[in-house]
Design a protein around this motif. Structure first.
Motif, PDB file in Angstrom:
ATOM      1  N   HIS A 154      44.702  24.299  44.295  1.00 57.16           N
ATOM      2  CA  HIS A 154      43.752  25.381  44.614  1.00 57.16           C
ATOM      3  C   HIS A 154      43.362  26.107  43.321  1.00 57.16           C
ATOM      4  CE1 HIS A 154      41.507  28.357  46.665  1.00 57.16           C
ATOM      5  NE2 HIS A 154      42.376  29.336  46.471  1.00 57.16           N
ATOM      6  N   HIS A 180      38.806  25.349  44.236  1.00 57.19           N
ATOM      7  CA  HIS A 180      39.094  26.777  44.323  1.00 57.19           C
ATOM      8  C   HIS A 180      38.080  27.523  45.192  1.00 57.19           C
ATOM      9  CE1 HIS A 180      39.891  30.899  42.431  1.00 57.19           C
ATOM     10  NE2 HIS A 180      40.897  30.600  43.203  1.00 57.19           N
ATOM     11  N   ASP A 195      38.168  29.294  49.109  1.00 56.45           N
ATOM     12  CA  ASP A 195      38.137  30.754  49.266  1.00 56.45           C
ATOM     13  C   ASP A 195      36.920  31.205  50.064  1.00 56.45           C
ATOM     14  OD1 ASP A 195      40.541  31.202  48.053  1.00 56.45           O
ATOM     15  OD2 ASP A 195      39.700  31.617  46.074  1.00 56.45           O
ATOM     16  N   ASP A 252      44.725  33.107  50.616  1.00 55.32           N
ATOM     17  CA  ASP A 252      44.305  31.787  50.123  1.00 55.32           C
ATOM     18  C   ASP A 252      44.512  30.748  51.233  1.00 55.32           C
ATOM     19  OD1 ASP A 252      43.315  32.389  47.631  1.00 55.32           O
ATOM     20  OD2 ASP A 252      45.125  31.826  46.525  1.00 55.32           O
TER      21      ASP A 252
HETATM   22 FE   FE2 Z   1      42.022  31.478  46.425  1.00 57.63          FE
END
Ligand code: FE2
Ligand code: FE2
Length: 271
Positions: free
Chosen positions: A60, A130, A134, A245
Motif C-alpha cells: 500500500h 496507494h 485510499d 487504510d
Molecule cells: Fe492509505
C-alpha cells in the motif's frame, strides 16, 4: 493476474482515470496463485512472501521507485477535495502547495531502490497501490458521514464512523482531537485519499471557508495543537491510520479473491 493487471483493477474500482504518481509497478510479472499484501513492504516482507510461496507482493505505502519519489505529487488532491467542499481554488492550491513543498524535500531523501532492488534479486513481482485504495476508503467514509443528520453531534458522528467494521474492529479508536462530543458536527469535510493528511495548512484552509469538522485518518499532535489554538470553535476527527487504510484495502482484496487468487494480508484490519 499480473501486477499490472492488479493495479488496473484497483484503478477501475476507485474510479480514478489514471495511475496516480504514488502508485505503479516496480517489478513486473505474474502473481501466480498466491499474493502477499502488506500496507508497509520492506525487504523482510519480500523474504516472508518468498518463504510463504507467494508469487508476488502488493504494497500500500509506496515501497520504492518513482511512486516513492513522487509521493508528494498526490498531495495536490487536497486542493481538489477542498475545492469540492467549496473552498476557492486559489486558496485550496496555496494550502496544498505548502504540504507539497514539505513532502517533496522528504521524498527526495528516500532510498528509493532498496526494496525494488531486493524484489528484483529475489525474482518477485512487486507493485505499489496507494491512492486508488485510499480513494475507495474515502468513498466509504463519505458515505458514512453523509448518512448522518445535518443536526448530528460529534458524538453521533464518532458512533457512526465506529460502526464501519474496520474502524470498529481496529485496536485504535476514532478520536476527537478538537471539539467535544456534545457539539454539532456541522459541515464535515472528509480529507483522505490525498497522499497523507493535510496537516495544519489544509485543515486551517477548510475551517476558514465554512467547514466545521475536518476528518483526517491521522494527524500530528503539533498540527492538532496549532489548530486548537487558532480555531477553538472547530472540530477535528481522526479515524485511525491502519484502520482507515483497511477500509479501502478490503474491497480490493475481496475482488482479487473473487478472481481465484489466494491473498495473504499481513497488517490489514479485517472487516
Ligand atoms: Fe492509505
Ligand atoms: Fe497509510
Amino acid at each position: 493476474m499480473t501486477v499490472k493487471e492488479a493495479l488496473e483493477l484497483a484503478l477501475r474500482l476507485s474510479g480514478l482515470s489514471r495511475v496516480p504518481a504514488d502508485s505503479g509497478v516496480l517489478v513486473p510479472g505474474e502473481l501466480e496463485e498466491k499474493v502477499l499484501f502488506a500496507i508497509d513492504v520492506g525487504v523482510a516482507e519480500l523474504l516472508l512472501a518468498k518463504g510463504l510461496g507467494a508469487g508476488g507482493v502488493i504494497a500500500h505505502h509506496p515501497p520504492g521507485g518513482q511512486p516513492r519519489l513522487h509521493w508528494h505529487r498526490v498531495l495536490w488532491r487536497h486542493a481538489e477535495l477542498l475545492t469540492a467542499y467549496g473552498v476557492p481554488e486559489g486558496e485550496a492550491r496555496a494550502a496544498a502547495g505548502e504540504l507539497v513543498q514539505e513532502f517533496a524535500a522528504r521524498d527526495h531523501t528516500a532510498n528509493y531502490d532498496h526494496v525494488p532492488g531486493a524484489a528484483r534479486a529475489l525474482g518477485l513481482p512487486l507493485v505499489g497501490i496507494h491512492t486508488p485504495l485510499d480513494e475507495l476508503g474515502r468513498k466509504r467514509l463519505v458515505a458514512a458521514v453523509g448518512a448522518l443528520s445535518p443536526k448530528a453531534t460529534l458524538g453521533e458522528l464518532l458512533e457512526r464512523l465506529s460502526s464501519l467494521p474496520e474502524l470498529g474492529n481496529a485496536a485504535t479508536e476514532v478520536e476527537l482531537r478538537l471539539g467535544s462530543p456534545d457539539r454539532r458536527a456541522g459541515r464535515v469535510a472528509v480529507l483522505h485519499g490525498a497522499g497523507t493528511n493535510g496537516g495544519y495548512p489544509v485543515a486551517a484552509c477548510a475551517f476558514r471557508h465554512g467547514i466545521d469538522t475536518v476528518l483526517y485518518i491521522h494527524c500530528s499532535q503539533a498540527a492538532a495543537q496549532r489548530l486548537a489554538e487558532e480555531f477553538p470553535d472547530k472540530n477535528l476527527v481522526v479515524t485511525g491510520h491502519i484502520a482507515s487504510d483497511s477500509l479501502g484495502i478490503n474491497p480490493f482484496l475481496a475482488e482479487l479473491e473473487s478472481r481465484g487468487l489466494e491473498v495473504i494480508p499481513l497488517d490489514v484490519v479485517k472487516p
